[in-house]
Structure formats: C-alpha cells, structure tokens
Design a protein around this motif. Structure first.
Motif, short mmCIF file in Angstrom:
data_model
loop_
_atom_site.label_atom_id
_atom_site.label_comp_id
_atom_site.label_asym_id
_atom_site.label_seq_id
_atom_site.Cartn_x
_atom_site.Cartn_y
_atom_site.Cartn_z
N THR A 52 -66.15 -8.89 5.08
CA THR A 52 -67.10 -9.38 6.19
C THR A 52 -67.21 -10.67 5.96
O THR A 52 -67.59 -11.46 6.94
CB THR A 52 -68.41 -8.63 5.57
N ARG A 53 -67.50 -11.52 4.91
CA ARG A 53 -67.54 -12.85 4.64
C ARG A 53 -66.61 -13.64 5.36
O ARG A 53 -66.89 -14.65 5.94
CB ARG A 53 -67.87 -12.97 3.30
N LEU A 54 -65.18 -13.52 4.92
CA LEU A 54 -64.16 -14.24 5.35
C LEU A 54 -64.07 -14.16 6.94
O LEU A 54 -63.68 -14.99 7.53
CB LEU A 54 -63.05 -13.72 4.81
N ALA A 55 -64.51 -12.76 7.23
CA ALA A 55 -64.25 -12.78 8.85
C ALA A 55 -65.28 -13.65 9.70
O ALA A 55 -65.20 -14.06 10.55
CB ALA A 55 -64.63 -11.26 9.38
N ALA A 56 -66.51 -13.78 8.80
CA ALA A 56 -67.51 -14.93 9.32
C ALA A 56 -67.27 -16.22 9.36
O ALA A 56 -68.22 -17.11 9.58
CB ALA A 56 -68.84 -14.46 9.00
N ASP A 57 -66.13 -16.51 8.44
CA ASP A 57 -65.68 -18.10 8.15
C ASP A 57 -66.72 -18.73 7.22
O ASP A 57 -66.87 -19.79 7.37
CB ASP A 57 -65.46 -18.63 9.21
N ARG A 58 -67.47 -17.93 6.38
CA ARG A 58 -68.51 -18.47 5.68
C ARG A 58 -67.85 -19.05 4.35
O ARG A 58 -66.76 -18.57 3.71
CB ARG A 58 -69.46 -17.39 5.07
N PRO A 59 -68.26 -20.22 3.89
CA PRO A 59 -67.52 -21.02 2.82
C PRO A 59 -67.39 -20.07 1.42
O PRO A 59 -68.24 -19.30 1.07
CB PRO A 59 -68.63 -22.01 2.35
N THR A 60 -66.03 -19.95 1.08
CA THR A 60 -65.51 -19.13 0.31
C THR A 60 -64.51 -19.55 -0.55
O THR A 60 -63.47 -20.24 -0.19
CB THR A 60 -65.17 -17.54 0.80
N LEU A 61 -64.54 -19.62 -1.96
CA LEU A 61 -63.55 -20.04 -2.95
C LEU A 61 -63.23 -18.88 -3.84
O LEU A 61 -64.08 -18.23 -4.67
CB LEU A 61 -64.07 -21.10 -3.78
N GLY A 62 -61.83 -18.71 -4.03
CA GLY A 62 -61.53 -17.82 -4.81
C GLY A 62 -60.54 -18.43 -5.88
O GLY A 62 -59.73 -19.24 -5.69
#
Length: 239
Positions: free
Chosen positions: A81-91
């Motif tokens: 859900t988060r990546l589909a919305a292009d919300r800032p994410t670091l793994g």
C-alpha cells in the motif's frame, strides 16, 4: 499555525538492528522517531500512509518466512500500500527484500552468504544518487538472500556476490541490501545476537570486530552524508 513535527516509523525485527547512525540526522531534521516492533506491534492497526517516512530495518528472518512468521505477511501488505502511493520509504537488508517482493520482484537465496565489511560498486545511477557519498567506503554486509530488480526501479550498487545491492524508485523509495547505518561502538551486539549464524557460517567474530574498528568511523561519516542528502531530496518534502 505551527506545523506538527514530521514522523518516522521504524519497523524493527531485533532490538540491536536499529536506525543506528541514521537516528541523529533524523532527529536534527526535526523528525519524531517511533519504533514499531514487528514481533509485537500490530501493523494491521496502523495506517501505511500516515508516517512521513517509513524505515524497514534488518533481521534474521527472510521473505520466504511469510507462512511461518505472520509479521512478514503483515509487512508485505503494509509495504504494498505504501509503495503504491510513493510515500517515502527506506528498506535495509530484510527491509530491502520485503520492498522488492512488495514491488513484484523475486527474492531468492544468494550463491553465498555475504557477511563482512567491503565496499559496493556503484552503478552510474548510483554515482548520480545520494549513494555517491559511499563510493569506496567499506559497508557492513549481513545477508544470505538476493533480490531481483523490481520493474520501474534503477539499480544503484552491486557486489560480485549480489548484483542488486541497492535500488531506488524515484527520490522517495530506496532499498539497501547492506547496512550503511551500522555503528562500530554498538557492533558487539551484532556479534552476540548473531553468534549462532556466525558459528554455522565459520566466520570469526574477531575478524568482524577488527574490521568494524578499522572501517566504522569512515562509514559513519559517509553514511551520514548519504542519508542527509537522501532526506533532503524527498518529494514531496516531509518538512
């Protein structure tokens, strides 16, 4: 009206694999840090889009443990859900593998278990990214699984054992198979926490400890520069 402090949620799998050297730049940038424990925090009750920044940290389990560890399935749904919305994410490490799978790429065992300190080879895209600060700097590797490059992403770094050491999707989504956040002063926690894995792999804690002393300071300086640039490049800005 004063704007609320931006927030970062850090999903943590084991206590000693935390934000490490990334915590200081986040605090200085005005972020309020909240750890969410994968084993005890119910991700299903959280809004995947709420935090200004999500960081998914490393851990000793793998994406293939989805049926064995409920947290893995929860994290994959959360990330989808988060990546589909292009919300800032670091793994980071396991976090990068979870991101890759959530983006539709395969995660599979590598030819070798990569544990130790060595530089990554940056691609041209990597040299044009915040990772350029890490050029030639030994980073900590601690993983057995590799990822394929997800569609729509660019490869930023590689090693001979791991063709996709880092990838990005635009400025907001960054995945690192290696540990740029590792701190030499707390590295003993890693050696004790992963003692069984090191014994099975035939890797000397003494050698890893010596390398942490040799390379830890330089990594801290360069990783700080890398992470600050990545934060400043996020769009839309979190601040």
């Amino acid at each position: 009206m004063r704007r609320a402090m931006p927030t970062v949620q850090a999903i943590r799998h084991v206590h000693f694999e935390d934000l490490g050297s990334f915590a200081a730049p986040l605090t200085e940038a005005g972020y309020a840090i909240r750890y969410v424990e994968a084993a005890g925090g119910d991700l299903a009750a959280l809004d995947p889009l709420a935090a200004d920044l999500l960081v998914v940290l490393g851990g000793p389990i793998g994406v293939a443990g989805e049926e064995t560890y409920p947290a893995v399935a929860q994290e994959l749904r959360f990330l989808h859900t988060r990546l589909a919305a292009d919300r800032p994410t670091l793994g980071i490490c396991l976090g990068a593998q979870l991101m890759a799978q959530a983006l539709g790429a395969a995660v599979h065992p590598g030819a070798v278990r990569e544990i130790g300190w060595s530089p990554v080879e940056l691609t041209p895209d990597g040299m044009a990214s915040p990772l350029a600060a890490l050029a030639g700097t030994p980073v900590l590797h601690w993983h057995g699984d590799n990822v394929d490059l997800p569609d729509g992403c660019v490869r930023l770094a590689a090693t001979p054992e791991c063709p996709t050491q880092a990838f990005a999707k635009g400025p907001n989504i960054l995945a690192l198979q290696f540990h740029a956040e590792a701190i030499a002063a707390t590295f003993e926690h890693w050696l004790i926490g992963h003692a069984v894995e090191l014994a099975h792999a035939g890797i000397s804690p003494n050698a890893l400890r010596a390398d942490a002393v040799e390379h830890g300071h330089r990594l801290g300086v360069q990783a700080d520069a890398m992470f600050r640039r990545w934060l400043s490049d996020l769009t839309p800005p979190a601040l």
